[in-house]
Design an enzyme around this catalytic site. Sequence first.
Site, PDB file in Angstrom:
ATOM      1  N   LYS A 175     -12.856   1.207 -17.973  1.00 58.17           N
ATOM      2  CA  LYS A 175     -13.423   2.222 -17.084  1.00 58.17           C
ATOM      3  C   LYS A 175     -12.288   3.109 -16.566  1.00 58.17           C
ATOM      4  CE  LYS A 175     -13.954   3.448 -12.803  1.00 58.17           C
ATOM      5  NZ  LYS A 175     -14.085   4.872 -12.896  1.00 58.17           N
ATOM      6  N   GLU A 250      -1.852  -3.334  -9.731  1.00 58.90           N
ATOM      7  CA  GLU A 250      -0.710  -2.419  -9.548  1.00 58.90           C
ATOM      8  C   GLU A 250      -1.161  -1.379  -8.541  1.00 58.90           C
ATOM      9  OE1 GLU A 250       2.240  -2.470 -10.763  1.00 58.90           O
ATOM     10  OE2 GLU A 250       2.029  -4.033 -12.277  1.00 58.90           O
ATOM     11  N   CYS A 284       2.562   6.728  -8.266  1.00 54.62           N
ATOM     12  CA  CYS A 284       2.754   5.514  -7.476  1.00 54.62           C
ATOM     13  C   CYS A 284       4.223   5.344  -7.145  1.00 54.62           C
ATOM     14  CB  CYS A 284       2.246   4.315  -8.231  1.00 54.62           C
ATOM     15  SG  CYS A 284       2.884   4.242  -9.891  1.00 54.62           S
ATOM     16  N   GLU A 385       1.003   5.758   2.483  1.00 55.37           N
ATOM     17  CA  GLU A 385       1.040   6.507   1.221  1.00 55.37           C
ATOM     18  C   GLU A 385       0.216   7.782   1.376  1.00 55.37           C
ATOM     19  OE1 GLU A 385      -1.095   5.000  -2.340  1.00 55.37           O
ATOM     20  OE2 GLU A 385       0.794   5.337  -3.396  1.00 55.37           O
TER      21      GLU A 385
HETATM   22  P1  NAP Z   1      -8.334   4.441  -6.661  1.00 54.20           P
HETATM   23  O1  NAP Z   1      -9.207   5.294  -5.845  1.00 54.20           O
HETATM   24  O2  NAP Z   1      -8.024   3.077  -6.190  1.00 54.20           O
HETATM   25  O3  NAP Z   1      -9.017   4.387  -8.098  1.00 54.20           O
HETATM   26  C1  NAP Z   1      -8.450   3.722  -9.196  1.00 54.20           C
HETATM   27  C2  NAP Z   1      -9.542   3.317 -10.155  1.00 54.20           C
HETATM   28  O4  NAP Z   1     -10.402   2.382  -9.522  1.00 54.20           O
HETATM   29  C3  NAP Z   1     -10.447   4.468 -10.593  1.00 54.20           C
HETATM   30  O5  NAP Z   1     -10.871   4.246 -11.911  1.00 54.20           O
HETATM   31  C4  NAP Z   1     -11.607   4.339  -9.620  1.00 54.20           C
HETATM   32  O6  NAP Z   1     -12.805   4.925 -10.093  1.00 54.20           O
HETATM   33  C5  NAP Z   1     -11.737   2.837  -9.542  1.00 54.20           C
HETATM   34  N1  NAP Z   1     -12.421   2.356  -8.338  1.00 54.20           N
HETATM   35  C6  NAP Z   1     -12.618   3.001  -7.162  1.00 54.20           C
HETATM   36  N2  NAP Z   1     -13.288   2.207  -6.306  1.00 54.20           N
HETATM   37  C7  NAP Z   1     -13.523   1.049  -6.952  1.00 54.20           C
HETATM   38  C8  NAP Z   1     -14.169  -0.159  -6.599  1.00 54.20           C
HETATM   39  N3  NAP Z   1     -14.707  -0.347  -5.392  1.00 54.20           N
HETATM   40  N4  NAP Z   1     -14.199  -1.145  -7.533  1.00 54.20           N
HETATM   41  C9  NAP Z   1     -13.647  -1.004  -8.736  1.00 54.20           C
HETATM   42  N5  NAP Z   1     -13.028   0.123  -9.136  1.00 54.20           N
HETATM   43  C10 NAP Z   1     -12.961   1.131  -8.245  1.00 54.20           C
HETATM   44  O7  NAP Z   1      -6.937   5.138  -6.929  1.00 54.20           O
HETATM   45  P2  NAP Z   1      -6.663   6.613  -7.462  1.00 54.20           P
HETATM   46  O8  NAP Z   1      -6.922   7.573  -6.344  1.00 54.20           O
HETATM   47  O9  NAP Z   1      -7.339   6.853  -8.749  1.00 54.20           O
HETATM   48  O10 NAP Z   1      -5.115   6.522  -7.769  1.00 54.20           O
HETATM   49  C11 NAP Z   1      -4.168   6.650  -6.777  1.00 54.20           C
HETATM   50  C12 NAP Z   1      -3.667   5.302  -6.309  1.00 54.20           C
HETATM   51  O11 NAP Z   1      -3.221   4.539  -7.418  1.00 54.20           O
HETATM   52  C13 NAP Z   1      -2.475   5.402  -5.400  1.00 54.20           C
HETATM   53  O12 NAP Z   1      -2.600   4.494  -4.362  1.00 54.20           O
HETATM   54  C14 NAP Z   1      -1.311   5.017  -6.310  1.00 54.20           C
HETATM   55  O13 NAP Z   1      -0.182   4.527  -5.651  1.00 54.20           O
HETATM   56  C15 NAP Z   1      -1.937   4.008  -7.173  1.00 54.20           C
HETATM   57  N6  NAP Z   1      -1.190   3.864  -8.409  1.00 54.20           N
HETATM   58  C16 NAP Z   1      -0.446   2.733  -8.588  1.00 54.20           C
HETATM   59  C17 NAP Z   1       0.305   2.565  -9.727  1.00 54.20           C
HETATM   60  C18 NAP Z   1       1.130   1.336  -9.946  1.00 54.20           C
HETATM   61  O14 NAP Z   1       1.472   1.071 -11.077  1.00 54.20           O
HETATM   62  N7  NAP Z   1       1.462   0.568  -8.922  1.00 54.20           N
HETATM   63  C19 NAP Z   1       0.282   3.555 -10.717  1.00 54.20           C
HETATM   64  C20 NAP Z   1      -0.490   4.698 -10.498  1.00 54.20           C
HETATM   65  C21 NAP Z   1      -1.226   4.825  -9.352  1.00 54.20           C
HETATM   66  P3  NAP Z   1     -13.208   6.434  -9.707  1.00 54.20           P
HETATM   67  O15 NAP Z   1     -12.166   7.307 -10.297  1.00 54.20           O
HETATM   68  O16 NAP Z   1     -14.519   6.593 -10.350  1.00 54.20           O
HETATM   69  O17 NAP Z   1     -13.239   6.498  -8.213  1.00 54.20           O
END
Ligand code: NAP
Length: 495
Positions: A175, A250, A284, A385
């Site tokens: 997904k 992550e 990230c 963040e």
């Molecule tokens: P996010 O809102 O947590 O979403 C990540 C993924 O999870 C998306 O596919 C999202 O779907 C899905 N998702 C959202 N709510 C969910 C739920 N309740 N259950 C299961 N899946 C769910 O994060 P983002 O805004 O896309 O990305 C930014 C974040 O990612 C930042 O905090 C960043 O630091 C972190 N990040 C971490 C790393 C690392 O390696 N540590 C790398 C890159 C990014 P939808 O898109 O449909 O909402």
Amino acid sequence: MAKKFQNFINGKWVDAQSGRTFENRNPANWDEIVGVFPRSDKQDVDNAVKAAREAFEKWRLVPAPKRGDILRRVGDIMVARKEELARQMTQEMGKVLAETRGDVQEGIDTAYYAASEGRRLFGHTVPSELPNKFNMAIRVPIGVAGVVTPWNFPMAIPTWKIFPALLCGNTVVFKPASDTPASATSLVEILMESGVPEGVVNIVHGGGGEVGMAIVGHPDVDLISFTGSTTVGKKISELASQTLKRVSLELGGKNAQLVMDDGDLKLALDGVLWGAFGTTGQRCTATSRLILHEKIHDEFLSMLTDRVAKLKLGDGLKNGVDVGPCVNEGQRKTVQSYVEIGLQQGARIAVGGEIPKDPELAKGWFYKPTIFTDVKPDHRIAKEEIFGPVLSVIKVKSLEEGIRILNDTIYGLSSSVYTRNVNGAFQAIRDIKAGITYINAPTIGAEAHMPFGGVKQTGNGHREGGWTVYDFFSEWKTVYIDYSGGLQRAQIDNY
Ligand code: NAP
Ligand code: MG
């Protein structure tokens, strides 16, 4: 007419069972619709998991080197299609072409690494404590892997997860983020073209709450690999615990670059510009705090604000653009609200701090690269963040104080120190609490063949990338072969 996309389940392109859809738009020009995608739900996830479960019984028996050969072809096709993929990614999530090209290259590197791992996947042979007995530990596939990814690395992050999952003999239900479903679809097309059998990789588009949660909660999904926010990561951890799945998380970061008075300031300047404003700060590993030794604070800050004021905002597909838009409206609002919080708490804006007024940028989610000075370690902009083009500058008196402030967050992903003092560098390597430390390089720049991940609330202790990811995607099986012809009791007959 916008292009219509579908899910890919059991080797077939299909709509969501409900028939519902969602649109994805270009963040640099919201009039431009990238595509229309299925808004899937639990039924679609059930179908995908069923297909993946069935396919697993054959895929697990394909020799790992053969699985590796398929992944080598994936790498070859990605090389051939690199430019086209990069353009699609920029159109979908906004970062500049040089960076989306790098994102594809990371996928290519990951493919070739996985291909060669097919001929390793080493286990262990260990002497037995009993005569005429042979001990070994081998890696076996786990089953169905649920893969949930963010939008900021639309190619690299899915490949980090899917390629090792497949190489280890697992099947996949994927997904992708709702902001990058087209790039994710291209990856699945490439996997199919390379010879991945039907049912082995399935993609289900749709919202995190519906599709993501359905995958995480599914009793027939054996493991979850998730990259995203710490908030969502905690929800996933909770739900997955009900079926005791293996989970790799992550999550977020609040990374800092520390510049000492003995550092190379020009080098540190290039580093922080790239670290803080590359991908519009939406990495990230983005540099979101700059910790400056007091002796170079004023000089460095004036060099930095000069350069930041000159960064060119715009559509990442255009030549000469340094910084693209925020990925969507919500993300830009978050940035704006943190700028207000920063001001309320007493920090000062040195540059930026507003939405650009340029009419050319009026239809994109742009925000000016922003620097806050006079930031105190307990300010929210120093701790939370933001995930946007905002850099908080903090002044310190010593290396020790710098490291203490650098460590003073709930996160622990990346970190960077600029110094010419080798003793100070090694002290920093020892004392910084982070999964990654760079010396004389910015907080961003992970290489595909090295472990990647963070400590504290950045993750739950697993590492993607490198050799370590193969530990997550395979199960250890311990094997004893007794060829003595008699009953030999460990711990008893030999003592
Ligand atoms: P996010 O809102 O947590 O979403 C990540 C993924 O999870 C998306 O596919 C999202 O779907 C899905 N998702 C959202 N709510 C969910 C739920 N309740 N259950 C299961 N899946 C769910 O994060 P983002 O805004 O896309 O990305 C930014 C974040 O990612 C930042 O905090 C960043 O630091 C972190 N990040 C971490 C790393 C690392 O390696 N540590 C790398 C890159 C990014 P939808 O898109 O449909 O909402
Ligand atoms: Mg979009």
